[in-house]
Design a protein around this motif. Structure first.
Motif, PDB file in Angstrom:
ATOM      1  N   GLY A  12       0.813  -1.214   0.000  1.00  0.00           N
ATOM      2  CA  GLY A  12       0.000   0.000   0.000  1.00  0.00           C
ATOM      3  C   GLY A  12       0.844   1.261   0.000  1.00  0.00           C
ATOM      4  N   VAL A  16       0.166   6.331   4.805  1.00  0.00           N
ATOM      5  CA  VAL A  16       0.915   5.644   5.859  1.00  0.00           C
ATOM      6  C   VAL A  16       2.049   4.793   5.267  1.00  0.00           C
ATOM      7  CG1 VAL A  16       0.701   3.914   7.692  1.00  0.00           C
ATOM      8  CG2 VAL A  16      -0.993   5.740   7.493  1.00  0.00           C
ATOM      9  N   GLU A  35       1.591  -1.488  -4.705  1.00  0.00           N
ATOM     10  CA  GLU A  35       0.362  -0.679  -4.589  1.00  0.00           C
ATOM     11  C   GLU A  35      -0.665  -1.191  -5.608  1.00  0.00           C
ATOM     12  OE1 GLU A  35      -1.241   1.896  -2.874  1.00  0.00           O
ATOM     13  OE2 GLU A  35      -2.767   1.569  -4.410  1.00  0.00           O
ATOM     14  N   ALA A  36      -1.880  -1.452  -5.114  1.00  0.00           N
ATOM     15  CA  ALA A  36      -2.910  -2.044  -5.978  1.00  0.00           C
ATOM     16  C   ALA A  36      -3.367  -1.101  -7.094  1.00  0.00           C
ATOM     17  CB  ALA A  36      -4.114  -2.447  -5.111  1.00  0.00           C
ATOM     18  N   GLN A  37      -3.420   0.193  -6.798  1.00  0.00           N
ATOM     19  CA  GLN A  37      -3.949   1.143  -7.791  1.00  0.00           C
ATOM     20  C   GLN A  37      -2.904   1.424  -8.871  1.00  0.00           C
ATOM     21  OE1 GLN A  37      -6.953   2.797  -7.710  1.00  0.00           O
ATOM     22  NE2 GLN A  37      -7.545   1.625  -5.895  1.00  0.00           N
ATOM     23  N   ARG A  46     -11.797  12.878  -0.326  1.00  0.00           N
ATOM     24  CA  ARG A  46     -11.897  13.047   1.123  1.00  0.00           C
ATOM     25  C   ARG A  46     -10.921  14.119   1.640  1.00  0.00           C
ATOM     26  NH1 ARG A  46      -9.226   7.315   2.878  1.00  0.00           N
ATOM     27  NH2 ARG A  46     -10.158   6.716   0.917  1.00  0.00           N
ATOM     28  N   THR A  47     -11.258  14.643   2.790  1.00  0.00           N
ATOM     29  CA  THR A  47     -10.451  15.696   3.413  1.00  0.00           C
ATOM     30  C   THR A  47      -9.748  15.118   4.626  1.00  0.00           C
ATOM     31  OG1 THR A  47     -12.068  17.349   2.757  1.00  0.00           O
ATOM     32  CG2 THR A  47     -10.632  17.940   4.573  1.00  0.00           C
ATOM     33  N   TYR A 105      -7.000  14.818   0.718  1.00  0.00           N
ATOM     34  CA  TYR A 105      -6.275  13.534   0.690  1.00  0.00           C
ATOM     35  C   TYR A 105      -5.457  13.446  -0.604  1.00  0.00           C
ATOM     36  CZ  TYR A 105      -5.937   8.329   0.653  1.00  0.00           C
ATOM     37  OH  TYR A 105      -5.505   7.027   0.630  1.00  0.00           O
ATOM     38  N   VAL A 129      -1.683  -7.234  -3.531  1.00  0.00           N
ATOM     39  CA  VAL A 129      -1.274  -8.417  -2.769  1.00  0.00           C
ATOM     40  C   VAL A 129      -2.534  -9.193  -2.390  1.00  0.00           C
ATOM     41  CG1 VAL A 129      -0.201  -9.188  -0.617  1.00  0.00           C
ATOM     42  CG2 VAL A 129       0.817  -7.316  -1.935  1.00  0.00           C
ATOM     43  N   ASP A 158      -2.397  -1.322   4.002  1.00  0.00           N
ATOM     44  CA  ASP A 158      -3.392  -1.354   2.919  1.00  0.00           C
ATOM     45  C   ASP A 158      -4.722  -0.715   3.303  1.00  0.00           C
ATOM     46  OD1 ASP A 158      -4.489  -3.150   4.641  1.00  0.00           O
ATOM     47  OD2 ASP A 158      -4.440  -4.878   3.294  1.00  0.00           O
ATOM     48  N   ARG A 161      -8.684  -2.590   4.086  1.00  0.00           N
ATOM     49  CA  ARG A 161      -9.873  -2.887   3.284  1.00  0.00           C
ATOM     50  C   ARG A 161      -9.669  -4.054   2.309  1.00  0.00           C
ATOM     51  NH1 ARG A 161     -11.423   2.684   1.021  1.00  0.00           N
ATOM     52  NH2 ARG A 161      -9.303   3.186   1.589  1.00  0.00           N
ATOM     53  N   SER A 162      -8.489  -4.726   2.406  1.00  0.00           N
ATOM     54  CA  SER A 162      -8.273  -5.871   1.512  1.00  0.00           C
ATOM     55  C   SER A 162      -9.164  -7.027   1.936  1.00  0.00           C
ATOM     56  CB  SER A 162      -6.857  -6.410   1.615  1.00  0.00           C
ATOM     57  OG  SER A 162      -5.943  -5.422   1.501  1.00  0.00           O
ATOM     58  N   PHE A 258     -19.864   8.011   4.287  1.00  0.00           N
ATOM     59  CA  PHE A 258     -19.101   6.788   4.529  1.00  0.00           C
ATOM     60  C   PHE A 258     -19.445   6.237   5.906  1.00  0.00           C
ATOM     61  CE2 PHE A 258     -16.064  10.088   5.763  1.00  0.00           C
ATOM     62  CZ  PHE A 258     -15.464   9.587   6.907  1.00  0.00           C
ATOM     63  N   ASN A 278      -4.428   2.504   9.032  1.00  0.00           N
ATOM     64  CA  ASN A 278      -5.798   1.998   9.097  1.00  0.00           C
ATOM     65  C   ASN A 278      -5.876   0.476   9.034  1.00  0.00           C
ATOM     66  OD1 ASN A 278      -6.880   4.582   9.274  1.00  0.00           O
ATOM     67  ND2 ASN A 278      -8.561   4.075   7.897  1.00  0.00           N
TER      68      ASN A 278
HETATM   69  C1  LIG Z   1     -14.349   7.132   2.715  1.00  0.00           C
HETATM   70  C2  LIG Z   1     -13.377   7.588   3.752  1.00  0.00           C
HETATM   71  C3  LIG Z   1     -13.398   8.937   4.183  1.00  0.00           C
HETATM   72  C4  LIG Z   1     -12.498   9.363   5.150  1.00  0.00           C
HETATM   73  N1  LIG Z   1     -12.555  10.678   5.557  1.00  0.00           N
HETATM   74  C5  LIG Z   1     -11.664  11.117   6.470  1.00  0.00           C
HETATM   75  C6  LIG Z   1     -11.687  12.470   6.924  1.00  0.00           C
HETATM   76  O1  LIG Z   1     -12.566  13.270   6.545  1.00  0.00           O
HETATM   77  N2  LIG Z   1     -10.733  12.876   7.801  1.00  0.00           N
HETATM   78  C7  LIG Z   1      -9.755  12.025   8.254  1.00  0.00           C
HETATM   79  O2  LIG Z   1      -8.868  12.428   9.030  1.00  0.00           O
HETATM   80  N3  LIG Z   1      -9.739  10.729   7.869  1.00  0.00           N
HETATM   81  C8  LIG Z   1     -10.677  10.276   6.999  1.00  0.00           C
HETATM   82  N4  LIG Z   1     -10.669   8.966   6.630  1.00  0.00           N
HETATM   83  C9  LIG Z   1      -9.632   8.098   7.174  1.00  0.00           C
HETATM   84  C10 LIG Z   1      -8.337   8.318   6.426  1.00  0.00           C
HETATM   85  O3  LIG Z   1      -8.591   8.302   5.043  1.00  0.00           O
HETATM   86  C11 LIG Z   1      -7.386   7.211   6.838  1.00  0.00           C
HETATM   87  O4  LIG Z   1      -7.077   7.407   8.213  1.00  0.00           O
HETATM   88  C12 LIG Z   1      -6.095   7.231   6.032  1.00  0.00           C
HETATM   89  O5  LIG Z   1      -6.329   7.284   4.652  1.00  0.00           O
HETATM   90  C13 LIG Z   1      -5.307   5.992   6.398  1.00  0.00           C
HETATM   91  O6  LIG Z   1      -4.164   5.905   5.602  1.00  0.00           O
HETATM   92  P1  LIG Z   1      -3.581   4.493   5.180  1.00  0.00           P
HETATM   93  O7  LIG Z   1      -2.375   4.809   4.365  1.00  0.00           O
HETATM   94  O8  LIG Z   1      -3.466   3.637   6.389  1.00  0.00           O
HETATM   95  O9  LIG Z   1      -4.717   3.819   4.290  1.00  0.00           O
HETATM   96  P2  LIG Z   1      -5.296   4.273   2.875  1.00  0.00           P
HETATM   97  O10 LIG Z   1      -5.280   5.749   2.720  1.00  0.00           O
HETATM   98  O11 LIG Z   1      -6.603   3.563   2.744  1.00  0.00           O
HETATM   99  O12 LIG Z   1      -4.261   3.682   1.826  1.00  0.00           O
HETATM  100  C14 LIG Z   1      -4.149   2.278   1.605  1.00  0.00           C
HETATM  101  C15 LIG Z   1      -3.440   2.042   0.284  1.00  0.00           C
HETATM  102  O13 LIG Z   1      -3.238   0.636   0.127  1.00  0.00           O
HETATM  103  C16 LIG Z   1      -3.633   0.243  -1.183  1.00  0.00           C
HETATM  104  N5  LIG Z   1      -4.070  -1.145  -1.113  1.00  0.00           N
HETATM  105  C17 LIG Z   1      -5.228  -1.641  -0.591  1.00  0.00           C
HETATM  106  N6  LIG Z   1      -5.267  -2.973  -0.695  1.00  0.00           N
HETATM  107  C18 LIG Z   1      -4.106  -3.353  -1.293  1.00  0.00           C
HETATM  108  C19 LIG Z   1      -3.571  -4.614  -1.683  1.00  0.00           C
HETATM  109  N7  LIG Z   1      -4.241  -5.745  -1.460  1.00  0.00           N
HETATM  110  N8  LIG Z   1      -2.357  -4.661  -2.289  1.00  0.00           N
HETATM  111  C20 LIG Z   1      -1.656  -3.494  -2.515  1.00  0.00           C
HETATM  112  N9  LIG Z   1      -2.137  -2.268  -2.180  1.00  0.00           N
HETATM  113  C21 LIG Z   1      -3.343  -2.199  -1.566  1.00  0.00           C
HETATM  114  C22 LIG Z   1      -4.754   1.204  -1.535  1.00  0.00           C
HETATM  115  O14 LIG Z   1      -4.918   1.307  -2.942  1.00  0.00           O
HETATM  116  C23 LIG Z   1      -4.253   2.511  -0.908  1.00  0.00           C
HETATM  117  O15 LIG Z   1      -3.421   3.244  -1.787  1.00  0.00           O
HETATM  118  C24 LIG Z   1     -11.569   8.475   5.694  1.00  0.00           C
HETATM  119  C25 LIG Z   1     -11.552   7.135   5.297  1.00  0.00           C
HETATM  120  C26 LIG Z   1     -12.454   6.690   4.346  1.00  0.00           C
HETATM  121  C27 LIG Z   1     -12.421   5.237   3.937  1.00  0.00           C
END
Ligand SMILES: Cc1cc2nc3c(=O)[nH]c(=O)nc-3n(C[C@H](O)[C@H](O)[C@H](O)COP(=O)(O)OP(=O)(O)OC[C@H]3O[C@@H](n4cnc5c(N)ncnc54)[C@H](O)[C@@H]3O)c2cc1C
Length: 382
Positions: A12, A16, A35-37, A46-47, A105, A129, A158, A161-162, A258, A278
């Protein structure tokens, strides 16, 4: 095809995972991201609300200086609807330039993507993955396309959400949704954020550019009803819900929803595998804790890798030390957020009075105010 790599593998390239890779590089540890995307995927709308502590992390990685569209929050006004008690926090009182920062974001992920490229950190875009196997010596990541990568340490970032995500150790469905959009108010925001607690759930207005980002928490049924209102009906409903501190609400962008839940999975996944951000904990957005805890996960994991002998990176002892080091901050954030949602989202009269007293104490007792503000800025430290 099986490829064995000596570097850390990160699942991912969200905020993070990307911060983890950049911080690892500063510690002299090489990493590689899957990275999946696809590389040109557009991030959603999102903000994010970043704490001052997250700014310091991005600063040390050289990313903060390159971010555009960042709006500082210099004051926060906290109140509850239909009852006494108001608390105001200001950046000056805690001696920081801002209590937090609001940004899209998409802005943060684009800046991190550029930073990864500038730092020559390998990212395989469009590679998801599917599952991870591991034993005491290594972890093997299997992609959906049938490739396999073996590494001494796999970092799962990730977003949780995987399909292969484990069942959380602790989960609470709040039966609530966040309705999010941008709104324009009659009065300028002057960098003040509002957090308003109502029996239906908290609502927040975060200064963003010349508008506010709105996070309106409501029951699942109400959220769907609110989203379906016409713009005029929505602006009038928001005024009734929020009150007139910023004057009338003049305009709103399209609403999105959401679901809100608490899911605590923890960092301990399996031998040689660690979960961060997350993927380890998903929190309700009240008080903006979740994202900031995730960045601290990434930073602390990288720091620990820097302090660990290279052949010990990913060992059971190192991963246990990481989990121990993060427990207070993460569980503190989980407990604080859950407490706020449950104590403030009801209309029980004694609780309403107790909340009023709590807000009053926060307003008039500077050490308590400084404690809460620092807790939100830097998290809980052992
Ligand atoms: C709809 C929504 C709205 C939100 N709004 C807010 C807000 O208003 N304010 C706030 O502070 N927080 C908000 N959040 C929470 C915030 O987005 C998260 O805290 C933050 O994005 C976490 O970062 P992360 O890098 O852990 O995960 P993510 O940002 O989810 O990044 C995960 C990455 O892993 C990749 N990935 C997923 N599965 C796989 C796989 N199997 N193989 C390879 N890559 C993979 C994804 O494509 C993505 O790029 C929101 C969350 C969601 C879901």
């Amino acid at each position: 095809m099986d490829e064995s790599v000596s570097s850390v593998l990160i699942v991912g390239a969200g905020p993070v995972g990307a911060v983890c890779a950049l911080a690892l590089q500063q510690q002299g540890v090489t990493s590689h991201i899957l990275e999946a995307q696809p590389e040109d995927a557009r991030a959603d709308t999102r903000t994010l609300a970043l704490s001052h502590g997250s700014r310091l992390i991005l600063d040390r990685l050289g990313v903060w200086q390159k971010l555009e569209e960042v709006t500082p929050i210099t004051r926060i006004h906290i109140s509850q609807r239909g009852a006494l008690g108001v608390a105001r926090l200001s950046a000056e009182e805690v001696d920081v330039p801002a209590l937090g920062y609001v940004l899209p974001y998409a802005t943060l992920t684009a800046a991190l993507k550029r930073a990864l490229a500038d730092a020559d950190i390998a990212v395989d875009y469009g590679m998801a993955v599917a599952r991870i196997e591991s034993d005491a010596t290594c972890a093997t990541l299997h992609t959906t396309e049938g490739r396999a990568f073996t590494t001494p340490m796999a970092v799962v970032a990730d977003g949780g959400r995987s399909e292969s995500a484990p069942v959380p150790k602790y989960e609470r469905d709040y039966d609530q949704m966040a309705v999010v959009c941008e709104v324009q108010t009659e009065l300028p925001h002057a960098n003040q954020a509002f957090e308003r607690f109502t029996p239906e759930g908290p609502a927040a207005l975060l200064p963003k550019g010349d508008r506010y980002a709105l996070v309106w928490t409501a029951s699942n049924t109400d959220a769907q009803r609110i989203t379906a209102l016409t713009d005029d009906e929505f602006l009038a409903a928001l005024y009734r819900h929020f009150g007139g501190r910023q004057g009338r609400f003049l305009q709103a962008s399209p609403r999105k929803t959401f679901p809100l839940k608490l899911a605590y999975t923890g960092s301990e996944a399996a031998d040689r595998v660690v979960r961060i951000g997350n993927a380890a904990q998903t929190l309700h957005p009240v008080a903006g804790q979740g994202f900031n805890i995730g960045l601290r996960d990434a930073w602390e994991l990288a720091s620990l890798c820097g302090d660990t002998a290279p052949e010990q990176i990913g060992s059971a002892a190192m991963l246990a030390a990481y989990a121990r080091g993060r427990r207070l901050d993460v569980l503190g954030g989980v407990g604080f957020t859950d407490f706020l949602v449950r104590v403030f989202s009801n209309d029980i009269v004694p609780l309403r009075h107790a909340r009023g007293l709590g807000l009053l104490a926060l307003e008039v007792f500077p050490p308590l105010k400084a404690f809460v503000a620092r807790r939100m800025i830097f998290g809980a430290r052992g």
